[in-house]
Design an enzyme around this catalytic site. Structure first.
Site, PDB file in Angstrom:
ATOM      1  N   GLU A 161      -1.858  31.537  -4.712  1.00  0.00           N
ATOM      2  CA  GLU A 161      -1.006  30.360  -4.525  1.00  0.00           C
ATOM      3  C   GLU A 161      -0.020  30.098  -5.649  1.00  0.00           C
ATOM      4  O   GLU A 161       1.042  29.526  -5.419  1.00  0.00           O
ATOM      5  CB  GLU A 161      -1.902  29.120  -4.325  1.00  0.00           C
ATOM      6  CG  GLU A 161      -2.742  29.153  -3.077  1.00  0.00           C
ATOM      7  CD  GLU A 161      -1.898  29.170  -1.820  1.00  0.00           C
ATOM      8  OE1 GLU A 161      -0.993  28.344  -1.685  1.00  0.00           O
ATOM      9  OE2 GLU A 161      -2.137  30.066  -0.981  1.00  0.00           O
TER      10      GLU A 161
ATOM     11  N   SER B 144      -6.362  30.851  51.428  1.00  0.00           N
ATOM     12  CA  SER B 144      -5.283  30.442  52.323  1.00  0.00           C
ATOM     13  C   SER B 144      -4.304  29.450  51.720  1.00  0.00           C
ATOM     14  O   SER B 144      -3.254  29.190  52.302  1.00  0.00           O
ATOM     15  CB  SER B 144      -5.873  29.851  53.607  1.00  0.00           C
ATOM     16  OG  SER B 144      -6.426  30.888  54.396  1.00  0.00           O
TER      17      SER B 144
END
Length: 836
Positions: free
Chosen positions: A188, A458
């Site tokens: 960092e 369907s």
């Protein structure tokens, strides 16, 4: 002077002379004021008084003139003084430039530029000195770990849930292992022990990136990142960074470097709800921080920049890549590890994340959807967990309660592995008003509404209907509805092998006639059915979605959300809107962080959507599921479609009114979750079809949710001019015949899906054609029985095509559910057709 009156001629001259004398200031004795036309003077005293008044007026006027001159002189003096001040400034700055003319005269001089810069420097230094003086160094327990983000229902006041369960344990500096400190400095802020709390180089780099339009960067050191915790960890504005820099400078002056580093490691967010190295060590590896290995320490440090993205449980490859970066920087940059030590380190797999208890129950699925949607809109999980946002969702509390209640009211003998997903959408906005993904997100993290796939059956005919109308076919076009019907390489049967003769497209929709729709799909081209499904909202990568001739019968496996979206587009008369769950997000200070914007788009012609809606409404008087819906919806117009897949492996009902669209899907996954199984009958039903419990759940949601709302009608059918007529059979029977059968549809072996743990499996079609197998598309296989089409048995079982089954299997059984004495023959008639 004689008293004899003057002649009129003399008097007139005197009067004129007096008038003139008045002008010249002469006295009356010298021919002063007299009345014209009078033979004598009118009172000498009056004439004298007049002279005195004129002198008084003249004096006053003179005084006014002197006062006015004095005011003007004072103004000139003030102007001169001001001009002298600014003149001096202008002279010092050489602006306007002396000795120049034209535009060059007004071009800034070097003195002016230097002066302005000097002024800003003085102001900046003064402001920084003041900020430095008034800034206090916060104690470790004053650091803002997080502010909880809260999610509300659409009313903006009823809380749905929260994000971020804060978990932190502060460790003394001497209990934080050195391998963690070394790893975080290398990753960092490699100059941590040398810099003064801020990094000018990092700031310049971030500024250049921001100016170029890249993602805004902070250029932060470890000290600045620690300070960010005081400001809730979300400061990215330039003014916010200035505040951080001032505090970072002061902290660096007042605290030892090791103390700053330990405070940073005690407050930074590591993901999984863990703040600080001790909580992170427990969350990822189930151990105390002091026991972390070099490998484990490197992984925890690696996830710091973006825990929600770099967690191995989320993105394993990226996590390994970031872990390697930390190790390499420890070797090459800070020299805290030797090459030999680095070579000996192996990646350590962390434990699985623990479920978040705040996501328990049915609301957990809603909260995860909120989180996912905000992530797509640019608010990452880390910011969401810490930002203290107020989030107003689109979920209507009453409709959501109705949804949960409708599913809880299903018969008590419902199998444990029976799954139901529902979605309710407002078609006019795209707002998700209710959603059921499962009973408890903590125990089942997969949403049955948005993630689980099931064969459409369907309900897919609706896409063929829309495509046909768009292609110029009429609702009155005529088709051969007899069963069975042999097409090239494909034999199709209607449900229960019912024959309908020549029927219109509207009738074929009402009765969900497989043979008629198969003929239409072949005549039109099955690729148009596929494209229409995509146009209406199905993803192109939907499992089983292809341009095979069988696609009309629902061989693809969408999600409930997919179908709700598609039918919502029909209900909105062809206008597609992306469903959304987040209405608005505001920060703790009331600023709007995000607000939904309508993305309405007309994807099909309005007339096509209206005519499709007409076909999907079915006849006004029918029995079975349509009758059940009509009886319980109190006269409201409803359009929709039931669907049941081959071998009863999924059952659907998708229906809508003008105000709301609701899709209900039911399926049963195998124990390992890799394939769909046949739905186990329950509640007195011989087979679970779309007209049974999916229809009941739909009514249970929609009836109370629409209570009190206006009963709106759908538009009437629209004529679209010249249209294609379809293909009827000259030898077809004009009357409908039904071949009763009591045997269930034939079952064939189905290939499992490759997607885990999805509940979708590849549909199977039994034909007389040679075997043909694909991963997602339907496969065909030889049988020794009479060839049957899976689509011939999967029909839209909420229509008359399902009547044979209900009459042959359920008629007379008179199933009573929960003592309600309600005969269940819903599948015996056409149900309202809807698309999910």
């Amino acid at each position: 002077m004689s008293d004899t009156p003057r002649s009129p001629k003399h008097t007139s001259r005197t009067s004129r002379s007096g008038s003139s004398g008045g002008t010249g200031g002469r006295t009356p004795s010298e021919g002063g004021a007299g009345r014209r036309g009078s033979s004598t003077w009118v009172g000498g005293s009056s004439s004298g008084g007049s002279t005195k008044g004129g002198a008084s007026a003249t004096g006053a006027a003179g005084k006014d003139r002197r006062s006015s001159r004095a005011a003007k002189d004072k103004k000139k003096a003030t102007t001169a003084r001001r001009a002298g001040f600014w003149g001096a400034i202008a002279g010092a700055l050489n602006y306007p430039r002396r000795g120049k003319s034209g535009a060059l005269r007004w071009f800034p001089s070097l003195r002016l530029i230097v002066g302005v810069v000097a002024l800003f420097v003085v102001l900046g230094v003064g402001g920084a000195a003041w900020l430095y003086a008034v800034t206090d160094v916060p104690e470790e327990d004053q650091i803002a770990v997080a502010q909880t983000s809260r999610v509300y229902f659409s009313d903006g006041t009823t809380e749905m849930g929260t994000f971020s369960e804060v978990n932190r344990t502060i460790l003394p500096n001497d209990e934080i292992p050195q391998n963690v400190k070394g790893a975080v400095v290398a990753s960092e802020d490699s100059t941590f022990y040398e810099n003064r709390g801020v990094s000018p180089r990092g700031i310049v780099r971030a500024l250049v990136n921001n100016v170029k339009g890249g993602a805004r960067q902070g250029g932060s050191t470890i000290t600045q990142q620690y300070v960010e915790r005081y400001y809730t960890g979300t400061t990215t504005s330039y003014t916010g960074k200035v505040k951080e820099m001032i505090m970072a400078l002061k902290i660096d002056q007042e605290l030892p470097k090791d103390e700053i580093l330990s405070r940073y490691l005690n407050t930074i967010y590591f993901g999984r709800g863990a703040y600080g190295i001790q909580a992170a060590s427990q969350a990822y590896f189930g151990k105390d921080a002091k026991d972390l290995t070099d490998s484990e320490a490197a992984l925890l440090v690696a996830v710091i920049p973006a825990p929600s993205s770099y967690d191995p449980a989320v993105n394993h490859d990226e996590a390994v890549k970031r872990w390697k970066r930390v190790i390499e920087r420890e070797v090459n940059v800070t020299k805290t590890l030797t090459s030999a030590q680095a070579d000996a380190i192996e990646f350590t797999e962390p434990q699985a994340p623990a479920p978040k208890n705040n996501l328990g129950g049915t609301n957990g699925y809603l909260l995860k959807m909120v989180e996912s949607e905000l992530k797509r809109e640019g608010i990452p999980e880390d910011e969401l967990n810490q930002g203290g946002f107020t989030i107003v969702s689109s979920i209507d509390k009453s409709i959501q309660d109705n949804t949960v209640r409708a599913i809880e009211d299903l018969p008590s003998d419902r199998p444990a592995n029976n799954h139901v997903g529902t979605v309710t959408i407002d078609p006019s906005t795209g707002a998700i008003r209710a959603l059921y993904g499962g009973a408890d997100y903590v125990t089942q993290g997969r949403s049955d509404a948005t993630q689980s796939h099931m064969q459409g059956g369907s309900i897919f005919k609706t896409f063929t209907l829309l495509a046909a109308l768009q292609d110029g076919y009429s609702l009155n076009s005529t088709w051969n509805g007899n069963s069975p019907h042999q097409f090239p390489g494909w034999k199709v049967k209607n449900f229960s092998d019912v024959s309908y003769g020549n029927i219109t497209l509207t009738e074929a929709t009402t009765h969900s006639v497989n043979t008629a729709y198969a003929a239409l799909n072949l005549d039109m081209g099955p690729e148009k059915t596929k494209q229409m499904a995509i146009t209406m909202g199905l993803p192109e990568d939907t499992p089983g979605l292809d341009d095979n001739q069988t696609n009309v019968l629902g061989t693809a496996s969408p999600t409930v959300m997919n179908m709700a979206t598609a039918y919502s587009t029909i209900a909105a008369q062809g206008v597609h809107r992306t469903p959304y769950i987040v209405q608005k997000v505001t920060t703790s200070d009331g600023a709007v962080r995000y607000e939904h914007q309508d993305d309405a788009k007309q994807v099909i012609d309005r007339d096509i959507a209206i005519n499709a809606t007409v076909a999907l409404q079915g006849p006004p008087s029918s029995s079975g599921s349509a009758d059940y819906v009509a009886d319980h919806m109190n006269g409201r117009e409803v359009a929709g479609k039931t669907g049941t897949s081959e071998s009863f492996k999924s059952a659907w009902f998708v229906g809508f009114t003008p105000q709301l669209v609701t899709a209900v899907g039911m399926f049963q996954p195998s124990e390992d979750g890799t394939v769909e199984e046949q739905l186990t009958p329950f509640g007195g039903e011989s087979n679970i079809t779309g007209g049974t419990f999916p229809t009941e759940v739909w009514v249970g949601i929609m009836k109370p949710s629409l209570q009190g709302q206006e009963k709106l009608d759908f538009p009437s059918a629209v004529s679209s001019g010249s249209q294609k007529k379809g293909k009827a059979s000259s030898s077809s029977r004009s009357s409908t015949t039904r071949k009763q059968t009591t045997e269930a549809p034939s079952t064939t072996t189905e290939a499992p899906t490759t997607e885990a743990p999805t509940t979708t499996e590849a549909p199977t079609t039994t034909t007389e054609a040679p075997q043909q197998t694909t991963t997602e598309a339907p496969r065909t296989e030889q049988t020794t029985q009479a060839p049957q089409s899976s689509t011939g048995q999967n029909g839209d079982q909420g229509h008359n095509g399902d009547q044979g089954q209900d009459q042959g299997q359920n008629q007379g059984q008179g199933r009573n559910q929960d003592g309600q004495g309600r005969t269940q023959d819903r599948e015996s008639v056409p149900a309202r057709e809807v698309d999910d």
